[in-house]
Design an enzyme around this catalytic site. Structure first.
Site, short mmCIF file in Angstrom:
data_model
loop_
_atom_site.label_atom_id
_atom_site.label_comp_id
_atom_site.label_asym_id
_atom_site.label_seq_id
_atom_site.Cartn_x
_atom_site.Cartn_y
_atom_site.Cartn_z
N ASN A 54 0.84 -1.21 0.00
CA ASN A 54 0.00 0.00 0.00
C ASN A 54 0.86 1.25 0.00
OD1 ASN A 54 -2.66 -0.75 -0.11
ND2 ASN A 54 -2.88 -1.04 2.08
N HIS B 50 -3.03 2.76 -2.50
CA HIS B 50 -4.17 1.94 -2.03
C HIS B 50 -4.87 1.21 -3.18
CE1 HIS B 50 -7.50 1.13 0.79
NE2 HIS B 50 -6.54 1.30 1.68
N GLU C 81 -6.76 -7.69 4.84
CA GLU C 81 -6.04 -8.57 3.90
C GLU C 81 -6.07 -10.02 4.38
OE1 GLU C 81 -4.87 -7.38 6.48
OE2 GLU C 81 -2.81 -7.96 6.85
N1 LIG Z 1 -5.51 -1.53 -0.29
C1 LIG Z 1 -6.15 -1.99 0.80
N2 LIG Z 1 -5.49 -2.10 1.96
C2 LIG Z 1 -6.11 -2.59 3.04
C3 LIG Z 1 -7.45 -2.99 2.97
N3 LIG Z 1 -7.81 -3.43 4.21
C4 LIG Z 1 -6.72 -3.31 4.99
N4 LIG Z 1 -5.69 -2.80 4.29
C5 LIG Z 1 -4.33 -2.49 4.73
O1 LIG Z 1 -3.63 -3.70 4.99
C6 LIG Z 1 -2.56 -3.36 5.84
C7 LIG Z 1 -2.37 -4.44 6.85
O2 LIG Z 1 -1.23 -4.15 7.55
P1 LIG Z 1 -0.70 -5.00 8.74
O3 LIG Z 1 -1.83 -5.44 9.61
O4 LIG Z 1 0.40 -4.25 9.40
O5 LIG Z 1 -0.15 -6.30 8.10
P2 LIG Z 1 0.98 -6.52 7.01
O6 LIG Z 1 1.61 -5.27 6.57
O7 LIG Z 1 0.38 -7.37 5.92
O8 LIG Z 1 2.02 -7.35 7.80
P3 LIG Z 1 1.94 -8.88 8.16
O9 LIG Z 1 0.51 -9.30 8.18
O10 LIG Z 1 2.55 -8.98 9.49
O11 LIG Z 1 2.72 -9.61 7.11
C8 LIG Z 1 -2.87 -1.99 6.46
O12 LIG Z 1 -2.00 -1.02 5.91
C9 LIG Z 1 -4.30 -1.71 6.02
O13 LIG Z 1 -4.51 -0.33 5.78
C10 LIG Z 1 -8.13 -2.86 1.73
O14 LIG Z 1 -9.34 -3.18 1.58
N5 LIG Z 1 -7.45 -2.36 0.67
#
Ligand SMILES: Nc1nc2c(ncn2[C@@H]2O[C@H](COP(=O)(O)OP(=O)(O)OP(=O)(O)O)[C@@H](O)[C@H]2O)c(=O)[nH]1
Length: 384
Positions: free
Chosen positions: A264, A269, A299
């Site tokens: 992201n 996004h 995610e």
């Molecule tokens: N583009 C997008 N991003 C999302 C959505 N829902 C959640 N996110 C993003 O997904 C990210 C999840 O971050 P983290 O929970 O830190 O997890 P990660 O970066 O995948 O790290 P790990 O799970 O530990 O590997 C956050 O930046 C949220 O803003 C979505 O519907 N669309």
């Protein structure tokens, strides 16, 4: 634009004009069958009434033609009931329906014109009353299709009306003017009825499509097209009960994108959303019809696999993990790769418990360095 159109996307709104046409035709077949009999019965009454007034061979010839045409129409109705055309197939029946209808109407219109030319004024009046009755009948039977009601009424009434108008007798001229007014009023009423009916049918289609869309939205995740969290739990519980009753194995696979925040942050996004859709695509490609695939939030995804042992679920999870790690998504020429960590569990039939086990295994997969599959067992956690 129809007031309900804004609730439907373009692909949700089928060609309503064609559906209206098909449903109106269906209505015609349903409501106009009695007209086939009525036409023959009234023709018999006409022949009996005019028996002493008009030449017999003329009356019988006309009656024969009318019965023949009615027989063709009767056969058309029988064929229609036998074949029961579905959906838009019915449109192929419109031409034969209209042709046989106009032929019957013309036989009436031209036949009475002939009788009128051979009759005394009193009988002309009687014959004309029959014509008025037949055209009013056409109005009530064929009003579902505007051109059919107009075609039938004018074919029946117009030949004699025109003859009356130019025959030079004052009573006949008055009758023809009254008949023309009568036809105008009926045509106007027919137009209004047909338009109101088409509008009602359209409204029904819009409501149907809007309800279907609302139902879909209630259980679908808009971004990925997978089941949403609520639907995953609702459908999952039903599936779990089925597996429990039938003593079938049930497994859950929980999937979480790795370092998704970095994707992201680096690409924005919108690209993040596209990556989530890409991951969902990998899941859809591997699901069986009976599996439930859902986006639990952010995610994080899950697959509920009926009739699947832990070993089989591990195999699927490993393939999924490998596909995500090796098949990148292309964004403006640049490859965007998002690996996933996966936790697998096959423990009992409670969705909440299964997910909590898989979540624990997933946590272990993240802790062990991501891009891997870990299975939860009630003895211990086994990494692949
Ligand atoms: N583009 C997008 N991003 C999302 C959505 N829902 C959640 N996110 C993003 O997904 C990210 C999840 O971050 P983290 O929970 O830190 O997890 P990660 O970066 O995948 O790290 P790990 O799970 O530990 O590997 C956050 O930046 C949220 O803003 C979505 O519907 N669309």
């Amino acid at each position: 634009m129809h007031p309900l159109e804004h609730v439907l996307s373009d692909d949700a709104a089928p060609d309503f004009a064609l559906r209206v046409q098909a449903d109106q035709l269906r209505l015609l077949f349903r409501q106009s069958f009695p007209a086939v009999y009525i036409s023959v019965v009234v023709a018999l009454v006409v022949c009996q009434t005019l028996w002493t007034e008009v030449r017999h061979e003329l009356l019988l010839g006309w009656l024969f033609l009318l019965c023949l045409c009615s027989l063709v129409r009767y056969t058309l109705f029988r064929l229609y009931w036998q074949r029961k055309p579905q959906g838009m197939q019915i449109l192929a029946w419109e031409k034969p329906y209209a042709l046989t209808l106009f032929a019957t109407s013309l036989i009436w219109g031209l036949g009475i014109l002939w009788f009128v030319s051979e009759s005394t004024p009193l009988y002309r009046l009687v014959e004309f009353l029959f014509l008025l009755g037949m055209s009013a009948g056409a109005f009530s039977h064929y009003s579902a299709r505007r051109y059919m009601v107009m075609g039938a009424m004018t074919s029946v009434l117009l030949p004699t009306t025109i003859w009356f108008l130019f025959c030079g007798q004052s009573m006949e001229v008055s009758l023809s003017i009254a008949a023309l007014l009568f036809v105008c009023v009926l045509i106007q009423a027919g137009n209004a009825m047909s338009a109101a009916q088409a509008e009602n049918l359209k409204l029904t289609y819009y409501l149907e499509a809007a309800r279907h869309k609302a139902e879909q939205m209630a259980h679908t995740d808009e971004l990925t097209g997978l089941e949403n969290r609520r639907a995953f739990f609702d459908q999952g519980q039903a599936l779990a009960s089925y597996c429990e009753r039938n003593r079938r194995p049930l497994s859950v696979v929980m999937i979480d994108a790795d370092n998704f925040k970095q994707i992201n942050d680096r690409f924005g996004h919108a690209v993040g959303d596209a990556v989530l859709r890409h991951l969902a695509g990998h899941m859809k490609a591997r699901r069986r019809k009976s599996d439930i695939c859902g986006r639990l939030g952010g995610e994080e995804f899950a697959m509920l696999l009926p009739d699947t042992s832990l070993g089989e679920a591990m195999l699927l999870a490993e393939r999924l993990c490998q596909a995500c790690a090796t098949l990148p998504m292309s964004v403006e020429g640049e490859a965007v790769l998002s690996t996933v960590s996966i936790g697998v569990a096959s423990e009992g039939y409670s969705i909440e418990y299964l997910l909590s086990c898989a979540d624990e295994a997933l946590y272990q997969a993240k802790a062990a360095g991501r891009n891997r599959v870990v299975a939860w067992t009630n003895r211990d956690i086994i990494a692949s």
